[in-house]
Structure formats: structure tokens, C-alpha cells
Design an enzyme around this catalytic site. Structure first.
Site, PDB file in Angstrom:
ATOM      1  CG  HIS A 198     -31.137  34.489 -25.023  1.00  0.00           C
ATOM      2  ND1 HIS A 198     -31.648  33.631 -24.077  1.00  0.00           N
ATOM      3  CD2 HIS A 198     -31.211  33.832 -26.195  1.00  0.00           C
ATOM      4  CE1 HIS A 198     -32.000  32.508 -24.646  1.00  0.00           C
ATOM      5  NE2 HIS A 198     -31.753  32.596 -25.932  1.00  0.00           N
TER       6      HIS A 198
HETATM    7  C1  T46 Z   1     -33.986  30.162 -27.545  1.00  0.00           C
HETATM    8  C2  T46 Z   1     -35.107  29.604 -26.779  1.00  0.00           C
HETATM    9  C3  T46 Z   1     -36.308  29.315 -27.602  1.00  0.00           C
HETATM   10  C4  T46 Z   1     -27.874  23.529 -23.506  1.00  0.00           C
HETATM   11  O1  T46 Z   1     -27.095  22.883 -22.772  1.00  0.00           O
HETATM   12  N1  T46 Z   1     -27.843  23.321 -24.860  1.00  0.00           N
HETATM   13  C5  T46 Z   1     -28.671  23.993 -25.699  1.00  0.00           C
HETATM   14  O2  T46 Z   1     -28.617  23.760 -26.920  1.00  0.00           O
HETATM   15  C6  T46 Z   1     -29.581  24.943 -25.152  1.00  0.00           C
HETATM   16  C7  T46 Z   1     -30.512  25.730 -26.054  1.00  0.00           C
HETATM   17  C8  T46 Z   1     -29.576  25.150 -23.799  1.00  0.00           C
HETATM   18  N2  T46 Z   1     -28.747  24.441 -22.993  1.00  0.00           N
HETATM   19  C9  T46 Z   1     -28.819  24.643 -21.555  1.00  0.00           C
HETATM   20  C10 T46 Z   1     -28.390  26.007 -21.069  1.00  0.00           C
HETATM   21  C11 T46 Z   1     -29.217  26.208 -19.813  1.00  0.00           C
HETATM   22  O3  T46 Z   1     -28.572  25.598 -18.713  1.00  0.00           O
HETATM   23  O4  T46 Z   1     -30.177  24.492 -21.137  1.00  0.00           O
HETATM   24  C12 T46 Z   1     -30.489  25.400 -20.109  1.00  0.00           C
HETATM   25  C13 T46 Z   1     -31.662  26.281 -20.493  1.00  0.00           C
HETATM   26  O5  T46 Z   1     -31.258  27.140 -21.576  1.00  0.00           O
HETATM   27  P1  T46 Z   1     -31.804  28.639 -21.707  1.00  0.00           P
HETATM   28  O6  T46 Z   1     -31.861  29.276 -20.380  1.00  0.00           O
HETATM   29  O7  T46 Z   1     -30.976  29.331 -22.757  1.00  0.00           O
HETATM   30  O8  T46 Z   1     -33.278  28.369 -22.212  1.00  0.00           O
HETATM   31  P2  T46 Z   1     -34.323  29.349 -22.879  1.00  0.00           P
HETATM   32  O9  T46 Z   1     -35.579  28.606 -23.005  1.00  0.00           O
HETATM   33  O10 T46 Z   1     -34.373  30.658 -22.187  1.00  0.00           O
HETATM   34  O11 T46 Z   1     -33.741  29.643 -24.344  1.00  0.00           O
HETATM   35  C14 T46 Z   1     -33.595  28.574 -25.246  1.00  0.00           C
HETATM   36  C15 T46 Z   1     -32.398  28.856 -26.155  1.00  0.00           C
HETATM   37  O12 T46 Z   1     -31.252  29.048 -25.351  1.00  0.00           O
HETATM   38  C16 T46 Z   1     -32.633  30.058 -26.981  1.00  0.00           C
HETATM   39  O13 T46 Z   1     -31.628  30.161 -27.956  1.00  0.00           O
HETATM   40  O14 T46 Z   1     -34.194  30.852 -28.518  1.00  0.00           O
HETATM   41  O15 T46 Z   1     -34.748  28.451 -26.046  1.00  0.00           O
END
Ligand code: T46
Length: 130
Positions: free
Chosen positions: A47
Site C-alpha cells: 500500500h
Molecule cells: C507498513 C508495513 C511495514 C493499527 O491499528 N495501527 C497501526 O499503527 C498499524 C500500522 C496497523 N494497525 C492495524 C491495522 C490492521 O488491522 O494492524 C492491522 C495490520 O495492519 P496492516 O494490514 O496495515 O499491516 P501491514 O504489515 O500490511 O502494514 C504495516 C503498516 O500498515 C504499513 O504502513 O509500511 O506495516
């Protein structure tokens, strides 16, 4: 240059790296999070953000990070805890090829806001081509 190498401070007790908001990195840190326990062959990220800037450090283990600005891609190796990688806003980022022991620390310029995410790649391409 997106990648920086931080000075390692240490002595006979071990090593230490210090990172200061808006000085070692080019923004004020409002949030930190870290990724660990990743699974083989499963990437993270995929993303972009409208506003948030991120700074990524593999504090343990290693991984690769691919950035895409809509015109091309570049892949970085995060394989040293002294290496930091800046992800500007409106850059599609994918984190992949994690070692089993990888802990990827992320310093972010904004508080968490799902509305700041672009999770659809075609939408991202339309945004960066405007
Ligand atoms: C990135 C990579 C390296 C939160 O509640 N707070 C937060 O600060 C973050 C980052 C996520 N969340 C929640 C949202 C989702 O329910 O944690 C869950 C997993 O997040 P996400 O699907 O966005 O995870 P990744 O690993 O795909 O991405 C994350 C970051 O979102 C992103 O900015 O660069 O880690």
C-alpha cells in the site's frame, strides 16, 4: 537517497544506535510499530499513504523492501540494524523476503489513520499520474 546508515555506538558491552526525531530522520515521529513473526513467502505492506512518511529499520534479521512510485520499482536490502530506509508519502511499499528472526521497526510521521492508506494499486496509479 532513501537509505541511510546510522552511526553505531558501542563498547565492550555491545552496540547501540540512537535515532532522534526530526534530526536523524526528516520528520517528527508520532508513532512507532514493529512487525515480527512474519511467515515465509508472505509479504506485508502492499500500500501507499497519502500523507504518512515512514522510516524502516530491520532491528533484527533482514528483509527486502520494494518501493514503487508508479513509474518504476526499486528494491532495498534491510540487512543491518544500522540501515534505515525512508518511505516518502505516495510511494507504494512492499516488505518481503523476511528472515524468520526479522523484526522490522517502523517510525511514522502520523498517527494511525486508515483513511491515509491507499490499498488499491490501480487507484494509486491514478493518483500519482494526476
Ligand atoms: C507498513 C508495513 C511495514 C493499527 O491499528 N495501527 C497501526 O499503527 C498499524 C500500522 C496497523 N494497525 C492495524 C491495522 C490492521 O488491522 O494492524 C492491522 C495490520 O495492519 P496492516 O494490514 O496495515 O499491516 P501491514 O504489515 O500490511 O502494514 C504495516 C503498516 O500498515 C504499513 O504502513 O509500511 O506495516
Amino acid at each position: 537517497m532513501n537509505i541511510s546508515t546510522h552511526k553505531v555506538l558501542g563498547d565492550h558491552r555491545g552496540q547501540l544506535i540512537a535515532i532522534e526525531s526530526a534530526s536523524s530522520i526528516p520528520f517528527n515521529i508520532k508513532r512507532i510499530f514493529y512487525i515480527f513473526g512474519t511467515q515465509p513467502g508472505i509479504p506485508r505492506g502492499n500500500h501507499a499513504h497519502y500523507k504518512t512518511k515512514q522510516y524502516l529499520i530491520a532491528v533484527s534479521g533482514f528483509c527486502k523492501v520494494t518501493f514503487d512510485d508508479g513509474q518504476g520499482q526499486i528494491t532495498y536490502d534491510l540487512d543491518e540494524p544500522s540501515k534505515g530506509l525512508l518511505q516518502e508519502a505516495m510511494i507504494w511499499g512492499t516488505m518481503h523476503d523476511f528472515s524468520p528472526d526479522c523484526v522490522l521497526l517502523v517510525l511514522a510521521s502520523e498517527h494511525y489513520d486508515e483513511n491515509d492508506y491507499i490499498r488499491d494499486y490501480d487507484h494509486f496509479l491514478r493518483q500519482v499520474s494526476q
